[in-house]
Design an enzyme around this catalytic site. Structure first.
Site, PDB file in Angstrom:
ATOM      1  CG  ASP A  86     -23.652 -41.600  33.833  1.00  0.00           C
ATOM      2  OD1 ASP A  86     -24.540 -41.787  34.682  1.00  0.00           O
ATOM      3  OD2 ASP A  86     -22.441 -41.676  34.113  1.00  0.00           O
ATOM      4  CD  GLU A 139     -24.139 -40.606  40.619  1.00  0.00           C
ATOM      5  OE1 GLU A 139     -23.196 -41.402  40.696  1.00  0.00           O
ATOM      6  OE2 GLU A 139     -24.704 -40.320  39.548  1.00  0.00           O
ATOM      7  CE1 TYR A 177     -16.378 -38.755  41.896  1.00  0.00           C
ATOM      8  CE2 TYR A 177     -16.856 -39.507  39.680  1.00  0.00           C
ATOM      9  CZ  TYR A 177     -16.870 -39.714  41.041  1.00  0.00           C
ATOM     10  OH  TYR A 177     -17.380 -40.859  41.545  1.00  0.00           O
ATOM     11  CG  ASP A 210     -22.601 -38.441  38.056  1.00  0.00           C
ATOM     12  OD1 ASP A 210     -22.686 -37.398  38.736  1.00  0.00           O
ATOM     13  OD2 ASP A 210     -21.756 -39.341  38.266  1.00  0.00           O
ATOM     14  CD  GLU A 253     -25.020 -47.906  35.762  1.00  0.00           C
ATOM     15  OE1 GLU A 253     -25.596 -48.127  36.845  1.00  0.00           O
ATOM     16  OE2 GLU A 253     -25.044 -48.712  34.810  1.00  0.00           O
ATOM     17  CG  HIS A 257     -18.077 -36.713  36.228  1.00  0.00           C
ATOM     18  ND1 HIS A 257     -18.342 -38.041  36.049  1.00  0.00           N
ATOM     19  CD2 HIS A 257     -18.742 -36.344  37.332  1.00  0.00           C
ATOM     20  CE1 HIS A 257     -19.136 -38.464  37.000  1.00  0.00           C
ATOM     21  NE2 HIS A 257     -19.398 -37.458  37.802  1.00  0.00           N
ATOM     22  NE  ARG A 268     -15.472 -43.345  41.460  1.00  0.00           N
ATOM     23  CZ  ARG A 268     -15.044 -43.333  42.730  1.00  0.00           C
ATOM     24  NH1 ARG A 268     -13.932 -43.954  43.048  1.00  0.00           N
ATOM     25  NH2 ARG A 268     -15.724 -42.723  43.653  1.00  0.00           N
TER      26      ARG A 268
END
Length: 767
Positions: free
Chosen positions: A84, A9, A288, A82, A86, A333, A290
């Site tokens: 998850d 991403e 990371y 990632d 999304e 993350h 976020r």
DNA sequence: CAGTGAGCGAGCTTCCGCTTGACTT
């Protein structure tokens, strides 16, 4: 050409991973989502099981084309977004767009960026999890339906261009409700009593002991009576209790806790924190930024351990793994931590250094020993009263993690009894030095800061690490909320002191209502919130997100069909939208303040076309109402009729200058002077529009004229509409109300008319 | 930029969650 294409991403992540994987792998980034719902007709075919209509986002066209080309040239494509909801959807969109059948897709995931984790992931590819993708589609479709159905209701019933949504509307609701709690708070004073004793140590040295009475008095009389009895009382130690207390470090940073601490310690806004963190991340200095995870990789714990042993020794080491407690966390993350724990500081801009050090300390502290304290409580009996005086003290026996890091709290007036208690025995008589009773006012709950609002949203499971900062800025740009300082007022406190057998009164001043960078709802925010809570209470319910999240989890587990879930939600929701459109009246927040004391005309306040305003009189054939906008800080809900009438004192005429009238008023951008149809701003904090006089106005007008002259670098007689001006971002060309850049290498003073026209033509061609 | 405070009314606005730069007047 590389054999393998890996898509992640974030570009910074791609760079790091490429180093681990070697020549056969080309690592690229999708820059987040590549497709989104079209805007036309919601991008959803409601009649066809809510089938989404996706289009490639305009700003992603280029990167998608590049990925398509690379995918065709590669033998294998690894989808490494990632792990998850999304991230799974991003991989699915990529597979669709790049023409990879989902069952053939090589989906890989890793939670930490280490060589081992990535090689392991490559060895364990899996197909795309369609259930998880469907959970994301349900989330996306629900948010679109809510946002795009509710907002138009507001355009019609309140004001155009407003917005509502699952996240932002709850954020505004929290602020409105808190504001009302503050405004309606009934503050009551009580008398707090503190006694000071003199205790002689074994060496004869006198130390002070402060003890607070376990009761607060409501009236001066009661307090007086208490002090009177103390004149003749004896004070005896009734009991001494000591107990050890352990304090544990906080877990490593997540996005929300980093935003909170950076706000409390350095006063950073949440977006400021994120911008600085982004820089650190891109520079490879931190992981990371976020994330909702407090997890540290084994590697990170190992290097942290080493750093602690080296700097502080074994006594300070206690490694642990933390568990995430926030609702709806997806943990794709690690926690936010330094990439290299051996670097306790970095070079760079001051703000980056500060934030880095904060992250380093927090990470180090999270793996350090508990601090050990000894808490002592002493009860002191008053011979002729039933109340007790209590002294508390804390002694730090071992600092542990506190040696490097202490978390701050939101509570500004935190008083910790951290004083040293001298050695005392039960039954010991004490020598009273003085007793002071001081008025103290109870205080309303604190208004939210940006960061404390993020904290609250996270607790409610509303919003995600990537959206906290944007949400906070959305509610401000929509003008539902303003971030402001408030001056506050001085309040006088009554005090009584008993010393040497005499009671004397005294007073003390205290600042109250002082606020710094707090969020205040505006009238628009209040009216929109009241409208939404009245008609769509279920959407702005604090548990709405949590309950739909449960259903998204069911979808992800394959136990629920996503569009059926959406249908169960949408049907009643849409009916409610229709009903509200048809039956509810316009909402202007109108409030009647009574009648004008002199003319008897009605005085009302409401939201008008241009914002909150006051109105005197009503419109009919003979009378015309008068209008005035509300001043900054005034609210429809709280303004008084006197304050409203005062607003009509402006604009006022203050005399003539150069044969033209000079008037003073307050406009959308603050107080101004008007002269010959030109506007001149009054200086903030210097000039008061109610008192400013002609002499001062003349000075302001002349100053502005000179400043404007300085602004002009070049003018041309042949083309009066073209000017070379000095602006906020340096010199520029102004032509027919449009602005054009000048190359940095060019000296603006040397530009000819032809040069300027050439620059304008060039800029137009670029677009 | 700032003044205004209605219903002739075009066409537009808007959501949340992933990601970064672009570039301001």
């Amino acid at each position: 050409m590389a054999e393998n294409l890996v898509i992640v991403e974030s570009p910074a992540k791609a760079k790091t991973i490429e180093k681990f994987l070697g020549k056969d792998y080309l690592v690229k980034s999708s820059y987040g989502h590549i497709r989104d719902l079209a805007k036309k007709e919601f991008g959803i075919n409601i009649k066809k099981n809510y089938e989404p209509h996706y289009i490639i986002s305009p700003d992603k066209k280029k990167i998608v084309a590049e990925l398509k080309k690379l995918a065709q040239e590669s033998a294998q494509v690894w989808l490494a977004s990632d792990e998850d909801r999304e991230g799974e959807a991003i991989s699915w969109h990529l597979a669709e767009v790049l023409g990879i059948p989902p069952e053939k897709a090589k989906r890989i995931v890793f939670h930490e960026i280490t060589k081992e984790a990535i090689l392991k992931a490559i060895q364990n590819p899996r197909p795309i999890d369609q259930n998880l993708v469907n959970a994301q589609q349900a989330r996306r479709v629900l948010d679109r339906l809510v946002g795009f159905e509710l907002s138009p209701v507001l355009w019609k019933k309140v004001k155009p261009s407003l917005s509502a949504g699952r996240v932002q509307s709850v954020a505004v609701r929290l602020l409105v409700e808190r504001e009302r709690e503050v405004l309606n708070f009934n503050t009551v004073p009580v008398y707090r009593v503190v006694a000071v004793f003199e205790v002689a140590g074994s060496d004869g040295k006198i130390t002070e002991l402060k003890a607070e009475l376990d009761k607060k008095f409501n009236t001066r009389e009661e307090t007086m009576a208490f002090l009177e009895s103390c004149k003749v009382a004896e004070f005896v130690v009734e009991g001494v209790e000591t107990k050890p207390v352990k304090k544990s470090p906080s877990p490593p940073f997540t996005t929300s806790t980093l935003q909170q601490e950076a706000s409390r310690k350095y006063g950073f806004s949440v977006s400021q924190t994120m911008t600085i963190a982004q820089k650190l991340y891109e520079g490879g200095k931190i992981t990371y930024m976020r994330t909702d995870s407090v997890n540290l990789s084994d590697l990170a714990i190992g290097t942290t351990k080493k750093a602690i042993l080296k700097e502080f020794g074994e006594k300070y080491l206690k490694t642990r793994q933390y568990k995430t407690k926030s609702r709806g966390a997806q943990e794709a993350h690690e926690a936010i931590r330094p990439t290299y724990m051996e670097h306790s500081e970095i070079a760079g801009p001051a703000n980056e250094k500060k934030l880095y050090e904060l992250i380093w300390k927090r990470t180090i502290a999270s793996q350090m020993s508990e601090a050990l304290l000894e808490k002592t409580t002493v009860n002191i009996r008053i011979s002729n009263r039933k109340e007790t005086l209590v002294a508390t003290g804390e002694v730090l026996l071992f600092d542990g993690f506190m040696r490097v890091y202490r978390e701050s709290t939101d509570d500004e007036n935190g008083e910790n009894g951290s004083e040293l208690i001298p050695p005392l025995k039960q039954g010991q008589a004490l020598n009273m030095e003085s007793i002071e009773a001081m008025q103290r006012f109870s205080h309303a709950p604190a208004r939210y800061t940006e960061a404390s609002l993020v904290k609250k949203l996270e607790e409610l499971g509303i919003g995600r690490p990537s959206t906290f900062a944007p949400t906070i800025s959305t509610i401000q740009t929509r003008e539902y909320v303003v971030k402001e300082d408030r001056q506050g007022t001085i309040r006088t406190l009554d005090g009584l002191k008993l010393k040497d057998g005499k009671i004397t009164g005294f007073i003390k001043n205290e600042k109250t209502g002082f606020e710094k960078s707090k969020l205040f709802p505006t009238d628009i925010g209040i009216v929109v919130n009241d409208f939404l809570t009245e008609h769509f209470g279920n959407i702005v319910d604090f548990n709405f997100t949590a309950s739909v999240e449960e259903e998204f989890d069911e979808i992800a587990d394959g136990k629920m069909v996503w569009y059926e879930m959406i249908h169960r939600f949408y049907k009643p929701f849409h009916e409610q939208v229709d009903l509200t459109q048809k039956t509810s009246s316009r909402s202007s927040g109108e409030r009647s303040l009574g009648n004008h004391p002199e003319t008897g005309e009605p005085v009302v306040v409401k939201i008008g076309r241009y914002g909150p305003m006051a109105q005197i009189g009503i419109a009919n054939e003979d009378t015309k109402p008068r209008f005035a906008r509300l001043a900054k800080g005034q609210l429809i809900e709280t303004i008084t009729i006197e304050e409203a009438i005062k607003l009509f004192a402006l604009p006022r005429s203050i005399g003539d200058f150069e044969d033209a009238a000079v008037t003073v008023g307050i406009g959308r951008f603050g107080p101004y002077i008007r002269h010959k149809s030109a506007f001149y701003s009054l200086k903030k904090g210097v000039d008061d529009p109610m008192t400013v006089d002609l002499d001062r106005a003349m000075v302001i007008i002349i100053e502005k004229r000179t400043a404007d002259l300085m602004r002009v670098i070049k003018e041309f007689d042949e083309e009066p509409e073209l000017k070379v001006l000095n602006g906020r971002f340096g010199p520029y060309i102004s032509f027919k109300k449009k602005n054009f850049k000048i190359p940095k290498t060019t000296d603006p003073a040397t530009l000819s008319l032809e040069d300027c026209k050439a620059l304008i033509a060039k800029s137009s061609n670029d677009k």
